[in-house]
Each structure stands twice: as structure tokens, then as C-alpha cells.
Design a protein around this motif. Sequence first.
Motif, PDB file in Angstrom:
ATOM      1  N   ASN A 160      -1.657   2.371   7.239  1.00  0.00           N
ATOM      2  CA  ASN A 160      -2.960   3.044   7.152  1.00  0.00           C
ATOM      3  C   ASN A 160      -4.133   2.069   7.317  1.00  0.00           C
ATOM      4  O   ASN A 160      -5.123   2.117   6.586  1.00  0.00           O
ATOM      5  CB  ASN A 160      -3.092   3.784   5.811  1.00  0.00           C
ATOM      6  CG  ASN A 160      -2.042   4.869   5.658  1.00  0.00           C
ATOM      7  OD1 ASN A 160      -1.694   5.562   6.617  1.00  0.00           O
ATOM      8  ND2 ASN A 160      -1.528   5.018   4.451  1.00  0.00           N
ATOM      9  N   PHE A 161      -4.005   1.190   8.298  1.00  0.00           N
ATOM     10  CA  PHE A 161      -5.014   0.147   8.506  1.00  0.00           C
ATOM     11  C   PHE A 161      -6.407   0.739   8.715  1.00  0.00           C
ATOM     12  O   PHE A 161      -7.402   0.221   8.198  1.00  0.00           O
ATOM     13  CB  PHE A 161      -4.626  -0.707   9.712  1.00  0.00           C
ATOM     14  CG  PHE A 161      -5.509  -1.906   9.937  1.00  0.00           C
ATOM     15  CD1 PHE A 161      -5.338  -3.058   9.188  1.00  0.00           C
ATOM     16  CD2 PHE A 161      -6.502  -1.878  10.906  1.00  0.00           C
ATOM     17  CE1 PHE A 161      -6.149  -4.171   9.391  1.00  0.00           C
ATOM     18  CE2 PHE A 161      -7.321  -2.984  11.115  1.00  0.00           C
ATOM     19  CZ  PHE A 161      -7.145  -4.136  10.358  1.00  0.00           C
ATOM     20  N   ALA A 162      -6.484   1.827   9.472  1.00  0.00           N
ATOM     21  CA  ALA A 162      -7.786   2.426   9.774  1.00  0.00           C
ATOM     22  C   ALA A 162      -8.486   2.947   8.519  1.00  0.00           C
ATOM     23  O   ALA A 162      -9.712   3.083   8.502  1.00  0.00           O
ATOM     24  CB  ALA A 162      -7.619   3.558  10.790  1.00  0.00           C
ATOM     25  N   LEU A 163      -7.711   3.241   7.476  1.00  0.00           N
ATOM     26  CA  LEU A 163      -8.288   3.795   6.261  1.00  0.00           C
ATOM     27  C   LEU A 163      -8.740   2.719   5.270  1.00  0.00           C
ATOM     28  O   LEU A 163      -9.395   3.032   4.274  1.00  0.00           O
ATOM     29  CB  LEU A 163      -7.281   4.714   5.571  1.00  0.00           C
ATOM     30  CG  LEU A 163      -6.772   5.901   6.415  1.00  0.00           C
ATOM     31  CD1 LEU A 163      -5.776   6.730   5.616  1.00  0.00           C
ATOM     32  CD2 LEU A 163      -7.932   6.768   6.900  1.00  0.00           C
ATOM     33  N   LEU A 164      -8.397   1.464   5.536  1.00  0.00           N
ATOM     34  CA  LEU A 164      -8.790   0.389   4.641  1.00  0.00           C
ATOM     35  C   LEU A 164     -10.279   0.100   4.778  1.00  0.00           C
ATOM     36  O   LEU A 164     -10.879   0.317   5.840  1.00  0.00           O
ATOM     37  CB  LEU A 164      -8.000  -0.887   4.951  1.00  0.00           C
ATOM     38  CG  LEU A 164      -6.479  -0.829   4.786  1.00  0.00           C
ATOM     39  CD1 LEU A 164      -5.857  -2.163   5.182  1.00  0.00           C
ATOM     40  CD2 LEU A 164      -6.102  -0.479   3.360  1.00  0.00           C
ATOM     41  N   SER A 165     -10.863  -0.406   3.718  1.00  0.00           N
ATOM     42  CA  SER A 165     -12.264  -0.821   3.789  1.00  0.00           C
ATOM     43  C   SER A 165     -12.359  -2.110   4.594  1.00  0.00           C
ATOM     44  O   SER A 165     -11.353  -2.807   4.818  1.00  0.00           O
ATOM     45  CB  SER A 165     -12.816  -1.064   2.385  1.00  0.00           C
ATOM     46  OG  SER A 165     -12.179  -2.184   1.795  1.00  0.00           O
ATOM     47  N   ASP A 166     -13.559  -2.447   5.056  1.00  0.00           N
ATOM     48  CA  ASP A 166     -13.741  -3.669   5.824  1.00  0.00           C
ATOM     49  C   ASP A 166     -13.303  -4.891   5.019  1.00  0.00           C
ATOM     50  O   ASP A 166     -12.742  -5.848   5.577  1.00  0.00           O
ATOM     51  CB  ASP A 166     -15.201  -3.825   6.248  1.00  0.00           C
ATOM     52  CG  ASP A 166     -15.589  -2.835   7.343  1.00  0.00           C
ATOM     53  OD1 ASP A 166     -14.674  -2.285   7.991  1.00  0.00           O
ATOM     54  OD2 ASP A 166     -16.797  -2.609   7.539  1.00  0.00           O
ATOM     55  N   ALA A 167     -13.545  -4.872   3.729  1.00  0.00           N
ATOM     56  CA  ALA A 167     -13.155  -6.000   2.888  1.00  0.00           C
ATOM     57  C   ALA A 167     -11.638  -6.124   2.782  1.00  0.00           C
ATOM     58  O   ALA A 167     -11.104  -7.235   2.633  1.00  0.00           O
ATOM     59  CB  ALA A 167     -13.762  -5.841   1.491  1.00  0.00           C
ATOM     60  N   GLU A 168     -10.939  -4.995   2.865  1.00  0.00           N
ATOM     61  CA  GLU A 168      -9.475  -5.010   2.742  1.00  0.00           C
ATOM     62  C   GLU A 168      -8.785  -5.385   4.050  1.00  0.00           C
ATOM     63  O   GLU A 168      -7.668  -5.899   4.029  1.00  0.00           O
ATOM     64  CB  GLU A 168      -8.981  -3.635   2.292  1.00  0.00           C
ATOM     65  CG  GLU A 168      -9.364  -3.268   0.871  1.00  0.00           C
ATOM     66  CD  GLU A 168      -8.950  -1.847   0.532  1.00  0.00           C
ATOM     67  OE1 GLU A 168      -8.366  -1.656  -0.552  1.00  0.00           O
ATOM     68  OE2 GLU A 168      -9.218  -0.942   1.341  1.00  0.00           O
ATOM     69  N   LYS A 169      -9.415  -5.148   5.179  1.00  0.00           N
ATOM     70  CA  LYS A 169      -8.784  -5.421   6.466  1.00  0.00           C
ATOM     71  C   LYS A 169      -8.758  -6.919   6.756  1.00  0.00           C
ATOM     72  O   LYS A 169      -9.812  -7.552   6.834  1.00  0.00           O
ATOM     73  CB  LYS A 169      -9.544  -4.708   7.597  1.00  0.00           C
ATOM     74  CG  LYS A 169      -9.444  -3.199   7.573  1.00  0.00           C
ATOM     75  CD  LYS A 169     -10.251  -2.580   8.700  1.00  0.00           C
ATOM     76  CE  LYS A 169     -10.152  -1.065   8.677  1.00  0.00           C
ATOM     77  NZ  LYS A 169     -10.985  -0.442   9.734  1.00  0.00           N
ATOM     78  N   PRO A 170      -7.571  -7.510   6.914  1.00  0.00           N
ATOM     79  CA  PRO A 170      -7.529  -8.917   7.289  1.00  0.00           C
ATOM     80  C   PRO A 170      -8.261  -9.120   8.629  1.00  0.00           C
ATOM     81  O   PRO A 170      -7.996  -8.419   9.603  1.00  0.00           O
ATOM     82  CB  PRO A 170      -6.027  -9.200   7.431  1.00  0.00           C
ATOM     83  CG  PRO A 170      -5.364  -8.158   6.587  1.00  0.00           C
ATOM     84  CD  PRO A 170      -6.233  -6.939   6.712  1.00  0.00           C
TER      85      PRO A 170
END
Length: 260
Positions: A160-170
Motif C-alpha cells: 500500500n505504498f500509495a497510501l503512505l504519508s510522504d514521511a513514511e515513504k522511503p
Amino acid sequence: MASQLQNLIIERPLTLAAGTLTLVFATIAYQDYRYYCSLGPHGLPNTFQGWIKQLKMTRKARKDVTVPAPYDISIVAGPFDNETHLPTDAARGLKWRPGNKAPQIPNFVAPQRQTSDIATEEMKQAMYNYLDSIVASHSRWLQTQKSVLEGPVPAVGIRNFALLSDAEKPKVLRATRGEMIHIHPPDGSTHMIVSLADQKSVIETGWGRRHRLSGGGMLPWNYTFIYAPRNEMEFEVWKVIVGAAVQFCTANLERREQKE
């Protein structure tokens, strides 16, 4: 006919030279296009337009893909890039790839494929099975998905990469939209995202190279091409590199969770 050719040579030498060069260029271009199509399906269309598109990509491509570290790591490194996720003990650490000779790899920007030392169908199936087991054992963070880079090819990505916040996305995975590993069906080579420290080890010991677009603005420096395993021993090395890629790509998420 002979006299007409002689007259053309005498009266219009530039016209004749231009026509000859055009014919030579067209022949070379057609052969290159046919070679491009012969490499099998990939992220770009197997058409003349696809061939032209990859030619245009050369403006952002690099040729130093087998240089271990053609960058200032203090400038380009992200979190965990200085860390090695490969085994460092003498028994399991990376050693020279047997034969110390890289497979043949066409100079196209895309697709990046090898045309020698191709993996067997049995080996490729074992590789897919191993990726399935990796996803199953890391189901909190990983999922199997259709590759966003290679088309209808299974890939390993962040769940669910698209649902992660910008801070959570590596950050290293943003250009690939969370995708970290995929195998190329025609040859059994693999693209993985590994730490810069591990990429240096992979290149120095002859197990792979970077993609020509790595570090060129379209893909991160970490985007790495791993040669196809030729036997069980090399399959074990491939699994070790896969494990390092997974640890690196999920480190940001796991450590963020630990802090919370």
C-alpha cells in the motif's frame, strides 16, 4: 547505367555521399531496432516508437555502471545508504563471481538484459518461488504487485505504498512507486534497490552493475542490475542479495515503527 553513375560521381559527389551515408545509417538503425525487439517484452513498447524513446533516454543515461562508486556518498546518500545489509562474515560474505567475467549486456538504456549466461526455466521458477516466500514472511511491509517498470511482470513492493504519508515513504523508492525487486522473465536477471554500500560490494565482486539511468535523475543510484544465477551456488548468493535489498528498503518503515 555505368555512365550515369560516373556522371553522378563527377557532377554531384556530395549528393552521392549523402545518399550513401543515409543508406548506411538506415541499415545500422534497422539492425539496432531489430536487436531491441529481440530482447523480449519490457517496460517500453516493442515498437519503433519504443526504440526511439529509449534512444532519447540516452541524454540522461550514464556509462559508468561498473564503477563501484562514481559519486560523493556524503552528498547522494540517504538514510541507511552507508550501512551494509549483506553478510560480512567470511563464510557468507560476497566473494568474486566465479569466472570473473560479466555476461553480455546490450548497451540499450532500456531494456537492461543479458544475452549470455541466461538462467534456466527451473532456476527462474525457483527465484519466483523465493520472492513469494519473502513476501509471505514480511507480509506486514511487502506485497507482490505488477511491476510499474517492466509491465505485466510480478514484482516485490512496499505494501500500500500509495497510501503512505510522504514521511513514511522511503525516498529511495519514490521514483519506482514502492517497487524494490523484479525478475526479468527472458533471462533471469533482476533489478533490485540496495544500499550504496551493498551496491559497491556487488559491483566490486562481479555480481552486477547499475542501470544506465541510475543517478541520472530518473532512477536512484541504488537501482541495481543483478546477473542471473547459473547454478545453485549462485542462487544462494542471489538470495543473500535479495535479503539485503529487503532489509534496506524496509529499514525506514521498521525503525519508524520502533520509535512509535
